[in-house]
Structures are given as structure tokens and as C-alpha cells.
Design an enzyme around this catalytic site. Structure first.
Site, PDB file in Angstrom:
ATOM      1  CE  LYS A   1     109.416  11.950 -67.848  1.00 33.42           C
ATOM      2  NZ  LYS A   1     108.805  12.360 -66.620  1.00 33.42           N
TER       3      LYS A   1
ATOM      4  CD  GLU B   1     110.765   1.875 -59.826  1.00 35.81           C
ATOM      5  OE1 GLU B   1     111.417   0.842 -59.701  1.00 35.81           O
ATOM      6  OE2 GLU B   1     109.931   2.051 -60.747  1.00 35.81           O
TER       7      GLU B   1
ATOM      8  CB  ALA C   1     105.120   8.759 -59.917  1.00 35.19           C
TER       9      ALA C   1
ATOM     10  CG  LEU D   1     102.673   3.176 -59.732  1.00 35.91           C
ATOM     11  CD1 LEU D   1     101.887   3.099 -61.042  1.00 35.91           C
ATOM     12  CD2 LEU D   1     101.894   2.489 -58.622  1.00 35.91           C
TER      13      LEU D   1
ATOM     14  N   GLY E   1      95.559  21.014 -62.333  1.00 37.25           N
ATOM     15  CA  GLY E   1      97.025  20.897 -62.270  1.00 37.25           C
ATOM     16  C   GLY E   1      97.522  19.523 -62.679  1.00 37.25           C
TER      17      GLY E   1
ATOM     18  CD  GLU F   1     104.557  18.549 -67.803  1.00 37.60           C
ATOM     19  OE1 GLU F   1     105.205  19.564 -67.487  1.00 37.60           O
ATOM     20  OE2 GLU F   1     104.674  17.467 -67.202  1.00 37.60           O
TER      21      GLU F   1
ATOM     22  CG  ASP G   1     105.877  12.744 -70.076  1.00 33.03           C
ATOM     23  OD1 ASP G   1     107.060  12.946 -69.764  1.00 33.03           O
ATOM     24  OD2 ASP G   1     105.035  12.248 -69.294  1.00 33.03           O
TER      25      ASP G   1
ATOM     26  CE  LYS H   1     106.146   9.406 -67.613  1.00 37.44           C
ATOM     27  NZ  LYS H   1     104.800   9.824 -67.255  1.00 37.44           N
TER      28      LYS H   1
ATOM     29  N   GLY I   1     102.336  12.841 -58.814  1.00 42.69           N
ATOM     30  CA  GLY I   1     102.040  13.452 -57.513  1.00 42.69           C
ATOM     31  C   GLY I   1     103.320  13.524 -56.700  1.00 42.69           C
TER      32      GLY I   1
HETATM   33  N1  LIG Z   1     105.705  16.075 -59.754  1.00 45.11           N
HETATM   34  C1  LIG Z   1     105.470  14.805 -60.126  1.00 45.11           C
HETATM   35  O1  LIG Z   1     104.403  14.226 -59.927  1.00 45.11           O
HETATM   36  C2  LIG Z   1     106.585  14.018 -60.780  1.00 45.11           C
HETATM   37  C3  LIG Z   1     106.410  12.645 -61.017  1.00 45.11           C
HETATM   38  C4  LIG Z   1     107.472  11.903 -61.592  1.00 45.11           C
HETATM   39  C5  LIG Z   1     108.646  12.573 -61.950  1.00 45.11           C
HETATM   40  N2  LIG Z   1     108.755  13.926 -61.745  1.00 45.11           N
HETATM   41  C6  LIG Z   1     109.980  14.597 -62.162  1.00 45.11           C
HETATM   42  O2  LIG Z   1     110.611  15.161 -61.020  1.00 45.11           O
HETATM   43  C7  LIG Z   1     111.360  16.331 -61.411  1.00 45.11           C
HETATM   44  C8  LIG Z   1     110.983  17.489 -60.483  1.00 45.11           C
HETATM   45  O3  LIG Z   1     109.593  17.781 -60.626  1.00 45.11           O
HETATM   46  P1  LIG Z   1     108.892  18.912 -59.730  1.00 45.11           P
HETATM   47  O4  LIG Z   1     107.438  18.787 -59.982  1.00 45.11           O
HETATM   48  O5  LIG Z   1     109.412  18.862 -58.325  1.00 45.11           O
HETATM   49  O6  LIG Z   1     109.484  20.247 -60.441  1.00 45.11           O
HETATM   50  P2  LIG Z   1     109.456  21.745 -59.870  1.00 45.11           P
HETATM   51  O7  LIG Z   1     108.451  21.900 -58.789  1.00 45.11           O
HETATM   52  O8  LIG Z   1     109.394  22.617 -61.076  1.00 45.11           O
HETATM   53  O9  LIG Z   1     110.908  21.938 -59.179  1.00 45.11           O
HETATM   54  C9  LIG Z   1     112.099  21.931 -59.913  1.00 45.11           C
HETATM   55  C10 LIG Z   1     113.235  22.348 -58.997  1.00 45.11           C
HETATM   56  O10 LIG Z   1     114.470  22.149 -59.705  1.00 45.11           O
HETATM   57  C11 LIG Z   1     115.274  23.332 -59.559  1.00 45.11           C
HETATM   58  N3  LIG Z   1     116.253  23.389 -60.644  1.00 45.11           N
HETATM   59  C12 LIG Z   1     116.036  23.650 -61.959  1.00 45.11           C
HETATM   60  N4  LIG Z   1     117.206  23.594 -62.633  1.00 45.11           N
HETATM   61  C13 LIG Z   1     118.179  23.286 -61.739  1.00 45.11           C
HETATM   62  C14 LIG Z   1     119.589  23.088 -61.815  1.00 45.11           C
HETATM   63  N5  LIG Z   1     120.257  23.192 -62.973  1.00 45.11           N
HETATM   64  N6  LIG Z   1     120.272  22.798 -60.680  1.00 45.11           N
HETATM   65  C15 LIG Z   1     119.616  22.685 -59.498  1.00 45.11           C
HETATM   66  N7  LIG Z   1     118.275  22.863 -59.353  1.00 45.11           N
HETATM   67  C16 LIG Z   1     117.574  23.166 -60.461  1.00 45.11           C
HETATM   68  C17 LIG Z   1     114.267  24.442 -59.548  1.00 45.11           C
HETATM   69  O11 LIG Z   1     114.844  25.625 -59.055  1.00 45.11           O
HETATM   70  P3  LIG Z   1     114.269  27.091 -59.476  1.00 45.11           P
HETATM   71  O12 LIG Z   1     113.058  27.267 -58.608  1.00 45.11           O
HETATM   72  O13 LIG Z   1     115.393  28.001 -59.140  1.00 45.11           O
HETATM   73  O14 LIG Z   1     113.960  27.017 -60.945  1.00 45.11           O
HETATM   74  C18 LIG Z   1     113.226  23.823 -58.590  1.00 45.11           C
HETATM   75  O15 LIG Z   1     113.670  23.930 -57.255  1.00 45.11           O
HETATM   76  C19 LIG Z   1     111.015  16.562 -62.896  1.00 45.11           C
HETATM   77  O16 LIG Z   1     112.031  16.015 -63.707  1.00 45.11           O
HETATM   78  C20 LIG Z   1     109.722  15.793 -63.087  1.00 45.11           C
HETATM   79  O17 LIG Z   1     109.546  15.349 -64.424  1.00 45.11           O
HETATM   80  C21 LIG Z   1     107.761  14.640 -61.148  1.00 45.11           C
END
Ligand SMILES: NC(=O)c1ccc[n+]([C@@H]2O[C@H](COP(=O)([O-])OP(=O)(O)OC[C@H]3O[C@@H](n4cnc5c(N)ncnc54)[C@H](OP(=O)(O)O)[C@@H]3O)[C@@H](O)[C@H]2O)c1
Length: 367
Positions: free
Chosen positions: A118, A145, A150, A152, A204, A207, A218, A222, A338
Site C-alpha cells: 500500500k 486492487e 484484499a 474484494l 494470526g 499484525e 491501517d 485504506k 488472507g
Molecule cells: N497477507 C494478506 O492477507 C494481505 C492482504 C492484503 C495486502 N497484503 C499486502 O501484501 C504485501 C505482502 O504481504 P505478505 O503477507 O506476503 O508479507 P510477508 O509474508 O512478510 O512477505 C514479504 C516478502 O517481501 C520480501 N521483501 C521485503 N522487502 C523487499 C525488498 N525491498 N525487495 C524485494 N523483496 C522484499 C520479503 O523478503 P525477506 O523474507 O527477505 O524479508 C518477503 O519475501 C504487504 O504489503 C501486505 O500489506 C497482504
């Protein structure tokens, strides 16, 4: 002729790794159905990148562990140029501030952008405008989107209505899965606020530090993204945020103090619950009033029979009020977090851009 799309994926955590699985599973389907061949020639985490010109395969995790190497953004750009890869999409599945600073260089070097992250849309308006100037100049798309709700279809719905000239008057709703869960249970069950908060943490849903959810920041981010989507040039400090934290339990406490003091939340929320009118429930909402030009994040008491009063689980629910729809808003409801739904939303953005690339390639072939 198939249209080959090269996706560089930044972030292989929850969302990124699920995206790889979903794409590999459906790769053949996209090819047969739409003549679109999607592949990931580069995938990275924060420090390492794995390069596979023809796209990573099912064994990508083992390959990454074995052969990924340190990288800078310049290496990525140089690689795609040397390998003559075109139809480029950079996918940001990180929460990184630094990566956002590379969006403009990536756009200038031929990339469209899809972001689950975001941050780009919530930085100062100057960056927001500069990013969009570059997108226009280099004829590239930026889709996000999953920034709100997420998977939706919130942002597309709002921006399509706005683009069609519909007068959107108000957007309000529950934008946080964790706070939805907490208040939905708090309204239905005879449990303390802190007991439900702890269960949400355990599951989980929050955060890692649940103060980030309770602060309201947060939800505010949005709301800011949606405001800007409909041409309201607000900045983060313009948002009136009523935090769920307390004067004596907030971001200033150490993690250890916070961990043992959550019961302090019980009394104020018990009072808030008991002093509501009959058949009302508490909801933590974001509200963007485009007539009054206000953005607010606040705790409200809603009649139980309304759409917001009835939501369940960790659902998001967003009401969009417009001139044509009058008193009856468009309502979008469902899981607002999710990895599976989020990755699917990212994949939809990738496909939208791919369809555009395909259209442009077909036109240039005819010419
Ligand atoms: N999970 C959800 O339900 C959800 C829903 C909507 C939006 N989002 C958004 O989606 C994004 C990812 O969420 P997630 O849950 O997948 O996070 P996550 O599990 O913490 O994964 C983050 C990934 O990004 C990598 N990373 C961090 N800094 C980086 C950089 N500078 N260059 C390249 N890679 C980098 C991390 O690598 P390392 O392991 O090396 O740190 C890791 O592989 C976030 O912005 C979150 O707000 C998530």
C-alpha cells in the site's frame, strides 16, 4: 500467436509464494483461454534474486534456495534488457518502503506495476502525482486492487464509477479483518475485549504487534487510497483517527508492558458496549464523506439489523453511496485478508494488464 508476459516478482512471502502456485496451476488455462503466457523470469526476496529466463517452475523454492544471488534493481533492469524480455510487469508483494522508490525507474524502463504493497499510494501527494505523471508519459499501468479489501473488487468498482462520472458521496465500512473479528465477537459473546484480542493474535489475524491494528493507522491508509481514487487530494494528517489504544496503553509502552497490560482495554470497551442503545453493536469503521470533505476512522454504535451490524467472522464490508443509488448504497462484503484471496486479486490485476498488452500487440500486428 501467444502473448508472452514477463513478470518480475518482488516478495515471495505469504502473498508472493501463493501467487506463484496459483499462476503455475492456471498457466495452461490462461494460454488456452486467452492466448496469454504468463511467466516469472525473476523472483526475489529482500536480498536475493533467482533468474530463470523461461520462467520458474514448480521446484522454484529449491532452485531459489540453491541459486539465488544478491541483487540491486539495476541488475534486474540490465537482465531483462540483455535477455530482450518485453511485456514486463513488476509485482510488489512486499511491504517495503525502499522498493516503492524503484517504481519510477522500473516504469521508465518498460515495466507496468502491480502492487499488494500500500505504501506507494499513501506517501505524500507529490510522489503520488509524480508516479502518475511517469505512468502517463511511458504509457504504463499501475494496478493495486488488493490495497483495500484484499481480493474484494473495491478499488475497481470505485474507480469505474468515478470514471463514468458517477457522483460518489460517501464510502464507509469495516476495512480491517482483525478489528472486524474482534468487534463481531465482542458484540455477540460475553467475553472481555482483551480475551478476544488475544485470540485474534493467536489466530494470526492481527499484525505481529496488534497495536498496529488498534492504532487505526491501517484503516486510515485504506481510506486515503480510496479518497485519492475519487480525486480527493488528501494527505495522511488530514484523517481524523480515533485510536482504539488508550492514553495509558499505546505505542509508547514497551512490547513487554503492552503484552501484560491488555486487560486495561476491558473497562472502557465494556462501558462502550453497555451504554449503547438496545440492539446496537460496536463497529470500528472508516468513513470518507465527499460532501463534507472529511476522512474519519472511528468507533461507532450500529443497529444490529444493518449490513454493518450483521457482518460475521473477519469480513470486510464497504458501503458506497452515490447520487444514482441514493439512500441504498452498493455493498461489497467478504474476506478482506488472507494469502489466497490476496494472491488471486494480484493475479487479476496481472491479467488485466496482460489483456491490454495483448490488445496493443494485436493492433500493431495489423498495422
Ligand atoms: N497477507 C494478506 O492477507 C494481505 C492482504 C492484503 C495486502 N497484503 C499486502 O501484501 C504485501 C505482502 O504481504 P505478505 O503477507 O506476503 O508479507 P510477508 O509474508 O512478510 O512477505 C514479504 C516478502 O517481501 C520480501 N521483501 C521485503 N522487502 C523487499 C525488498 N525491498 N525487495 C524485494 N523483496 C522484499 C520479503 O523478503 P525477506 O523474507 O527477505 O524479508 C518477503 O519475501 C504487504 O504489503 C501486505 O500489506 C497482504
Amino acid at each position: 500467436m501467444s502473448h508472452r508476459i514477463n513478470i518480475v516478482l518482488f516478495g515471495i512471502g505469504n502473498v508472493g509464494s501463493t501467487l506463484i502456485s496459483q499462476l503455475l496451476e492456471s498457466q495452461q488455462l490462461f494460454l488456452e483461454r486467452s492466448n496469454i503466457e504468463l511467466r516469472f523470469p525473476i523472483i526475489t526476496n529482500s536480498t536475493l534474486a533467482f533468474f530463470e529466463k523461461d520462467g520458474v517452475k514448480n521446484q522454484w523454492e529449491a532452485n531459489f534456495a540453491q541459486s539465488a544471488i544478491p541483487f540491486r534493481i539495476e541488475d534486474i533492469i540490465e537482465y531483462v534488457q540483455n535477455q530482450e524480455l518485453d511485456n514486463l510487469i513488476a509485482v510488489d508483494a512486499t511491504a517495503s518502503k525502499e522498493l516503492v522508490q524503484s517504481y519510477i525507474p522500473l516504469i521508465q524502463n518498460g515495466f507496468h506495476i502491480v502492487a499488494a504493497n500500500k505504501i506507494a499510494n499513501t506517501l505524500h501527494g507529490d510522489f503520488y502525482a509524480e508516479l502518475r505523471r511517469n505512468l502517463k508519459k511511458f504509457d504504463k499501468q499501475f494496478l493495486y486492487e488488493t490495497n483495500v479489501g484484499a481480493g474484494l473488487p473495491v478499488i475497481n468498482t470505485i474507480s469505474d464509477l468515478h470514471a463514468a462520472g458517477e457522483n460518489i458521496t460517501k464510502i464507509r465500512g469495516v476495512f480491517s479483518g482483525s478489528l472486524s473479528y474482534i468487534f463481531n465477537r465482542f458484540g455477540q459473546e460475553d467475553l472481555t475485549f482483551s480475551a478476544i484480542l488475544k485470540e485474534a493474535e493467536k489466530a494470526g489475524l492481527t499484525e505481529p504487534d496488534s497495536r498496529e491494528d488498534l492504532s487505526g493507522n491501517d484503516v486510515a491508509r485504506k481510506l486515503l487510497i480510496l479518497a485519492r481514487e475519487v480525486g480527493f487530494n488528501a494527505e495522511f494528517p488530514d484523517i481524523k483517527i480515533t485510536t482504539l489504544l488508550l492514553p495509558n496503553l499505546n505505542e509508547k509502552n514497551t512490547k513487554a508492558q503492552y503484552a501484560i497490560s491488555k486487560e486495561l482495554l476491558d473497562k472502557p470497551y465494556r462501558i462502550a458496549k453497555l451504554t449503547q442503545p438496545e440492539e446496537h453493536v460496536l463497529r470500528y469503521i472508516g468513513e470518507l464523506d465527499l460532501k463534507e470533505k472529511t476522512l474519519e476512522v472511528k468507533l461507532v454504535s450500529e443497529p444490529r439489523h444493518t449490513a454493518l451490524g450483521q457482518i460475521k467472522g473477519a469480513d470486510n464490508l464497504i458501503e458506497i453511496y452515490t447520487q444514482s443509488y441514493g439512500e441504498h448504497p452498493i455493498v461489497i462484503q467478504g474476506a478482506g485478508a488472507g494469502k489466497a484471496v490476496t494472491a488471486r486479486g494480484v493475479l487479476s490485476d496481472i491479467l488485466r494488464i496482460s489483456e491490454n498488452i495483448k490488445r496493443q500487440e494485436s493492433v500493431s500486428l495489423k498495422v
